[in-house]
Design a protein around this motif. Structure first.
Motif, PDB file in Angstrom:
ATOM      1  N   UNK A 125       0.850  -1.182   0.000  1.00 11.30           N
ATOM      2  CA  UNK A 125       0.000   0.000   0.000  1.00 11.30           C
ATOM      3  C   UNK A 125       0.883   1.228   0.000  1.00 11.30           C
ATOM      4  N   UNK A 126       0.625   2.150  -0.944  1.00 11.39           N
ATOM      5  CA  UNK A 126       1.403   3.391  -1.067  1.00 11.39           C
ATOM      6  C   UNK A 126       0.498   4.585  -0.829  1.00 11.39           C
ATOM      7  N   UNK A 127       0.987   5.530  -0.032  1.00 15.28           N
ATOM      8  CA  UNK A 127       0.272   6.771   0.224  1.00 15.28           C
ATOM      9  C   UNK A 127       1.129   7.897  -0.338  1.00 15.28           C
ATOM     10  N   UNK A 128       0.537   8.721  -1.192  1.00 14.69           N
ATOM     11  CA  UNK A 128       1.269   9.824  -1.816  1.00 14.69           C
ATOM     12  C   UNK A 128       0.433  11.092  -1.740  1.00 14.69           C
ATOM     13  N   UNK A 129       1.065  12.218  -1.947  1.00 16.03           N
ATOM     14  CA  UNK A 129       0.341  13.488  -1.994  1.00 16.03           C
ATOM     15  C   UNK A 129      -0.625  13.468  -3.162  1.00 16.03           C
ATOM     16  N   UNK A 130      -1.751  14.116  -2.989  1.00 18.35           N
ATOM     17  CA  UNK A 130      -2.715  14.261  -4.060  1.00 18.35           C
ATOM     18  C   UNK A 130      -2.062  15.055  -5.190  1.00 18.35           C
ATOM     19  N   UNK A 131      -2.185  14.551  -6.416  1.00 19.42           N
ATOM     20  CA  UNK A 131      -1.545  15.192  -7.567  1.00 19.42           C
ATOM     21  C   UNK A 131      -2.555  15.832  -8.506  1.00 19.42           C
ATOM     22  N   UNK A 132      -3.760  16.091  -8.012  1.00 17.10           N
ATOM     23  CA  UNK A 132      -4.764  16.747  -8.847  1.00 17.10           C
ATOM     24  C   UNK A 132      -5.142  15.904 -10.046  1.00 17.10           C
TER      25      UNK A 132
END
Length: 180
Positions: free
Chosen positions: A60-67
């Motif tokens: 599971x990867x969590x990343x910043x929202x990239x629009x």
């Protein structure tokens, strides 16, 4: 470059923390054949590696929202996007996983709030994390932690000691929340 490494155990959970400054060496050649080399910072911030209480079935990867670029987060991958119930978390982060059920189990309200709190404490500093194997990897872009001041600063300055304690508490808080 790596520095300010802290290795230990917190509430029975082994962890490692360090600050990293990663640069990419780039070389360009002009029309006359002359080359010029420069170094470009690709990451500067804090990193955590925490031993998990169990081995994960998926990743599971969590990343910043990239629009609008979020659609590219899982293209060509085995990952699918996981939508979570917390609207504030959903505004700031995107979650990609190989196991939808496990992602929801891992990202409890406490964990999502801890991620949001870190972002707030460090001024929206591009937090991201990965749950894989039996490890949790987390990174937070931003300034330096554990800075005691300069050569001419007092080592017992109450303000600097307070800042240092806040920095240590931020490391331990993430270990506590993710180590459950």
């Amino acid at each position: 470059k790596l520095k300010d490494e802290m290795v230990g155990e917190r509430n029975g959970r082994p962890f490692e923390f360090f600050q990293a400054h990663l640069e990419d060496k780039r070389t360009t050649t002009d029309s006359d054949g002359k080359t010029q080399t420069s170094w470009v910072t690709v990451f500067r911030g804090q990193c955590w590696v925490i031993d998990a209480a169990k081995t994960f079935h998926g990743t599971t990867r969590i990343a910043r929202d990239a629009g609008i670029f979020n659609a590219f987060g899982a293209i060509g991958d085995k990952y699918s996007r996981a939508k979570l119930e917390d609207p504030e978390f959903e505004k700031k982060f995107e979650v990609y996983t190989t196991d939808q059920v496990e992602a929801r189990f891992l990202l409890t309200p406490d964990v999502m709030q801890a991620f949001l709190d870190l972002e707030t404490a460090f001024n929206g500093s591009k937090f991201r994390a990965t749950f894989d194997g039996n490890k949790i990897y987390a990174a937070l872009e931003g300034g330096e932690l554990f800075e005691g001041g300069g050569l001419f600063s007092r080592i017992d300055d109450p303000e600097k000691v307070g800042e240092l304690l806040v920095d240590i508490a931020s490391v331990f808080h993430l270990v506590d929340v993710l180590g459950k």
